[in-house]
Design an enzyme around this catalytic site. Structure first.
Site, PDB file in Angstrom:
ATOM      1  N   LYS A 175     -33.548  31.742  10.693  1.00 40.29           N
ATOM      2  CA  LYS A 175     -34.939  31.615  10.238  1.00 40.29           C
ATOM      3  C   LYS A 175     -35.290  32.907   9.523  1.00 40.29           C
ATOM      4  CE  LYS A 175     -38.284  28.527  10.851  1.00 40.29           C
ATOM      5  NZ  LYS A 175     -38.106  27.098  11.157  1.00 40.29           N
TER       6      LYS A 175
HETATM    7  P1  NAD Z   1     -47.339  23.992   6.121  1.00 42.59           P
HETATM    8  O1  NAD Z   1     -47.482  25.364   5.643  1.00 42.59           O
HETATM    9  O2  NAD Z   1     -47.035  22.896   5.168  1.00 42.59           O
HETATM   10  O3  NAD Z   1     -48.670  23.582   6.940  1.00 42.59           O
HETATM   11  C1  NAD Z   1     -49.166  24.344   8.001  1.00 42.59           C
HETATM   12  C2  NAD Z   1     -50.463  23.711   8.465  1.00 42.59           C
HETATM   13  O4  NAD Z   1     -50.887  24.383   9.665  1.00 42.59           O
HETATM   14  C3  NAD Z   1     -51.615  23.841   7.476  1.00 42.59           C
HETATM   15  O5  NAD Z   1     -52.365  22.642   7.472  1.00 42.59           O
HETATM   16  C4  NAD Z   1     -52.461  24.975   8.066  1.00 42.59           C
HETATM   17  O6  NAD Z   1     -53.831  24.902   7.708  1.00 42.59           O
HETATM   18  C5  NAD Z   1     -52.260  24.728   9.546  1.00 42.59           C
HETATM   19  N1  NAD Z   1     -52.549  25.914  10.359  1.00 42.59           N
HETATM   20  C6  NAD Z   1     -52.095  27.176  10.179  1.00 42.59           C
HETATM   21  N2  NAD Z   1     -52.630  27.995  11.113  1.00 42.59           N
HETATM   22  C7  NAD Z   1     -53.419  27.230  11.893  1.00 42.59           C
HETATM   23  C8  NAD Z   1     -54.248  27.501  13.002  1.00 42.59           C
HETATM   24  N3  NAD Z   1     -54.360  28.726  13.516  1.00 42.59           N
HETATM   25  N4  NAD Z   1     -54.960  26.474  13.555  1.00 42.59           N
HETATM   26  C9  NAD Z   1     -54.869  25.233  13.040  1.00 42.59           C
HETATM   27  N5  NAD Z   1     -54.082  24.921  11.988  1.00 42.59           N
HETATM   28  C10 NAD Z   1     -53.381  25.900  11.421  1.00 42.59           C
HETATM   29  O7  NAD Z   1     -46.219  24.049   7.283  1.00 42.59           O
HETATM   30  P2  NAD Z   1     -45.253  22.880   7.789  1.00 42.59           P
HETATM   31  O8  NAD Z   1     -43.993  22.957   7.033  1.00 42.59           O
HETATM   32  O9  NAD Z   1     -45.998  21.593   7.884  1.00 42.59           O
HETATM   33  O10 NAD Z   1     -44.922  23.400   9.272  1.00 42.59           O
HETATM   34  C11 NAD Z   1     -45.793  23.158  10.366  1.00 42.59           C
HETATM   35  C12 NAD Z   1     -45.042  23.404  11.660  1.00 42.59           C
HETATM   36  O11 NAD Z   1     -43.902  22.543  11.736  1.00 42.59           O
HETATM   37  C13 NAD Z   1     -44.500  24.824  11.824  1.00 42.59           C
HETATM   38  O12 NAD Z   1     -44.528  25.163  13.186  1.00 42.59           O
HETATM   39  C14 NAD Z   1     -43.060  24.681  11.356  1.00 42.59           C
HETATM   40  O13 NAD Z   1     -42.219  25.685  11.872  1.00 42.59           O
HETATM   41  C15 NAD Z   1     -42.731  23.310  11.924  1.00 42.59           C
HETATM   42  N6  NAD Z   1     -41.604  22.629  11.264  1.00 42.59           N
HETATM   43  C16 NAD Z   1     -41.605  22.388   9.925  1.00 42.59           C
HETATM   44  C17 NAD Z   1     -40.542  21.696   9.362  1.00 42.59           C
HETATM   45  C18 NAD Z   1     -40.520  21.327   7.900  1.00 42.59           C
HETATM   46  O14 NAD Z   1     -39.616  20.563   7.523  1.00 42.59           O
HETATM   47  N7  NAD Z   1     -41.439  21.789   7.085  1.00 42.59           N
HETATM   48  C19 NAD Z   1     -39.476  21.274  10.163  1.00 42.59           C
HETATM   49  C20 NAD Z   1     -39.509  21.520  11.534  1.00 42.59           C
HETATM   50  C21 NAD Z   1     -40.594  22.192  12.073  1.00 42.59           C
END
Ligand code: NAD
Length: 508
Positions: A175
């Site tokens: 990561k």
């Molecule tokens: P992203 O940047 O597309 O979206 C993040 C979202 O979280 C946004 O809507 C933001 O407003 C919200 N957010 C941020 N801080 C916040 C807070 N304090 N309170 C409430 N909402 C908040 O990110 P993503 O890719 O959707 O990832 C989201 C989660 O999923 C992360 O934990 C990431 O590690 C995990 N994840 C992502 C993937 C992927 O394929 N993108 C895969 C596995 C896990």
């Protein structure tokens, strides 16, 4: 390692599950030692030149400049709006412009009064933590966020090692990312910081070494910059497309990758609901985070007839008891160029409520899909849901876990629940190696089978129900006693990883 307010670090807390599972499987002590710290911790700095900015003046500051004549900037698109209220001043803004500046202040009709702030070089802290590669090349996302640390990236890199083992993809775990607020920089500045990141990391990554993907604050566009920078000038660049995943399908990405993490979350929820004879149709859902994972999960669940009754993100929370119109919300957040923060706040089809009230809404499923440590003890006490399906990485603290267990609220742990992303990343990588292009139906068919099969093994481990079925064999993984689901998922990962060390041995 830094201790947070007298508490354990993220990493120490997350590794408690590792140690519990390692004890239960009586893990070989040397394998445990190999896994309890990352292989490599790369910490470095990237620099870029930033553009000049227009910084809005407040009412007091504007007073002495009220008489300043308005400036006519013809190339309107040369003022790039940022989510923090500033504008990036591209030089072409001066072409054919009629401008008045007094003491560094400019008046732009329709936009307001601004102070011109000089750009210049900026430095950002960057990370790539390569946790383990015994099962295959390091694999894991790139996060651009204003709050990130070695402690966080170590935790997330280790999670990738467990996740790739659970979803049986031949990768290890990594990561990384950059400590930057992506909403405060222009598209061009984000491109430059990305190119510089890859420039510094170039000989540490590659399709068979370390393969980044999108995470919080990054997307397919950033993966394209990374791929271009990595393959720049290479004669056989087409062979190297697998250096990153999560690319646009038109440049070697996979069908289904954008929604894959959400799709995997939904396959897990479906299995959980099927066992309890609950219908997804009509089920009430809370979603936290409406980025890649949250919006895809909401879209897929809504298409199955579920009611997403509230969504919370970093800027606000919206609620509609009869269910939000999810396609309209996706449009509001992701397809509206005026919505610079890509937030659910201001969505006309729902009522604004507080984050505190969000946690107390009556629903069937909660899908945390934002950042870590959101569901702590007090939040877990408030929840009125039957299931927490962890779309985010590490959304539940240990205390949160204890409260959920005591209250009989089920959890589908992150290392299986959100493994759909890395699983389809593997399909993307395979397609890149073979120069193939699979249909979305093929991608989703494989994903469904993998997630449901491995979730069934995790459940068998949790209930100590060793069995062989036509689809899977959980006998090698059960440990002779029932365990919580999070530990069960870790046991599955560790047994698969340990087999590599025990069968291949250690290079000296
Ligand atoms: P992203 O940047 O597309 O979206 C993040 C979202 O979280 C946004 O809507 C933001 O407003 C919200 N957010 C941020 N801080 C916040 C807070 N304090 N309170 C409430 N909402 C908040 O990110 P993503 O890719 O959707 O990832 C989201 C989660 O999923 C992360 O934990 C990431 O590690 C995990 N994840 C992502 C993937 C992927 O394929 N993108 C895969 C596995 C896990």
């Amino acid at each position: 390692m830094a201790v947070r307010n007298g508490k354990k670090t993220f990493y120490e807390e997350a590794m408690e599950t590792f140690h519990r599972a390692a004890d239960l499987i009586r893990m070989h002590p040397r394998v445990r030692m190999e896994l309890e710290e990352p292989d490599f911790e790369h910490i470095f700095y990237v620099t870029i030149d930033t553009r000049d900015r227009l910084v809005p003046l407040d009412d007091e500051e504007v007073k002495p400049f009220r008489a300043l004549p308005p400036s006519d900037v013809k190339a309107g698109d040369a003022l790039e709006p940022l989510a923090d209220g500033k504008f990036v001043l591209h030089r072409r803004a001066l072409l054919k412009a009629d401008i008045s500046i007094r003491q560094g202040v400019i008046n732009i009709p329709g936009k307001g009064f601004f102070r011109i702030e000089k750009g210049g070089p900026r430095k950002f802290k960057a990370y790539r933590i390569q946790h383990n590669q015994v099962r295959g090349p390091y694999k894991g996302g790139i996060r651009y966020h204003k709050e990130c640390s070695l402690d966080l990236f170590k935790t997330l890199a280790a999670d990738m090692t467990w996740k790739t083992a659970i979803s049986e993809v031949p990768f290890g775990g990594a990561k990384g990312g950059i400590r930057i607020d992506p909403f405060a920089f222009s598209k061009e500045e984000i491109e430059h910081v990305t190119l510089r990141y890859v420039y510094k990391l170039k000989n540490l990554m590659g399709p068979f070494i370390d393969i980044p993907a999108p995470d919080v604050g990054t997307n397919g566009e950033i993966m394209a910059y990374m791929m271009r920078q990595f393959t720049d000038g290479e004669r056989e660049h087409h062979r190297m497309r697998g250096v990153v995943t999560g690319k646009d399908v038109r440049i070697g990405g996979s069908e289904g990758r954008i929604k894959a993490t959400g799709q995997g979350v939904v396959y897990c929820i479906e299995e959980w609901a099927r066992e309890r004879k609950l219908d997804i149709k009509g089920a009430r859902v809370l979603v936290q985070g409406f980025g890649n994972v949250g919006s895809a999960t909401a879209e897929i669940l809504a298409a199955l007839g579920a009611k997403v009754v509230a969504v919370n993100d970093v800027n606000g929370t919206i609620h509609r008891d009869g269910g939000l119109d999810i396609p309209a919300l996706v449009h509001h957040v992701h397809q509206n160029p005026q919505n610079l923060r890509r937030t659910v706040a201001g969505f006309p089809g729902g009522t604004a409520i507080s984050k505190d009230d969000f946690w107390g809404i009556d629903a069937d499923f909660l899908v945390p899909a934002a950042l870590g440590e959101e569901i702590d003890g007090p939040v877990a006490e408030r929840l009125k849901v039957k299931l927490v399906a962890e779309g985010a990485n590490g959304p539940t603290t240990r205390e949160g876990d204890r409260v959920l267990a005591a209250r009989g609220i089920d959890v589908i742990p992150d290392i299986i629940c959100n493994a759909g992303g890395v699983t389809v990343s593997y399909y993307e990588w395979l397609q890149n190696q073979r120069l193939e292009h699979w249909s979305e139906a093929e991608v989703n068919g494989r994903l469904e089978q993998t997630i449901k099969k491995n979730w069934a093994i995790v459940r068998d481990i949790a209930r100590n129900r060793p069995q062989r079925t036509p689809l899977y064999d959980s006998r090698p993984y059960c440990v002779g006693q029932a365990v919580d689901v999070r530990t069960a998922a870790m046991i599955l990962a560790l047994k698969r990883i340990e087999a590599h060390y025990l069968l291949e041995g250690f290079s000296q």
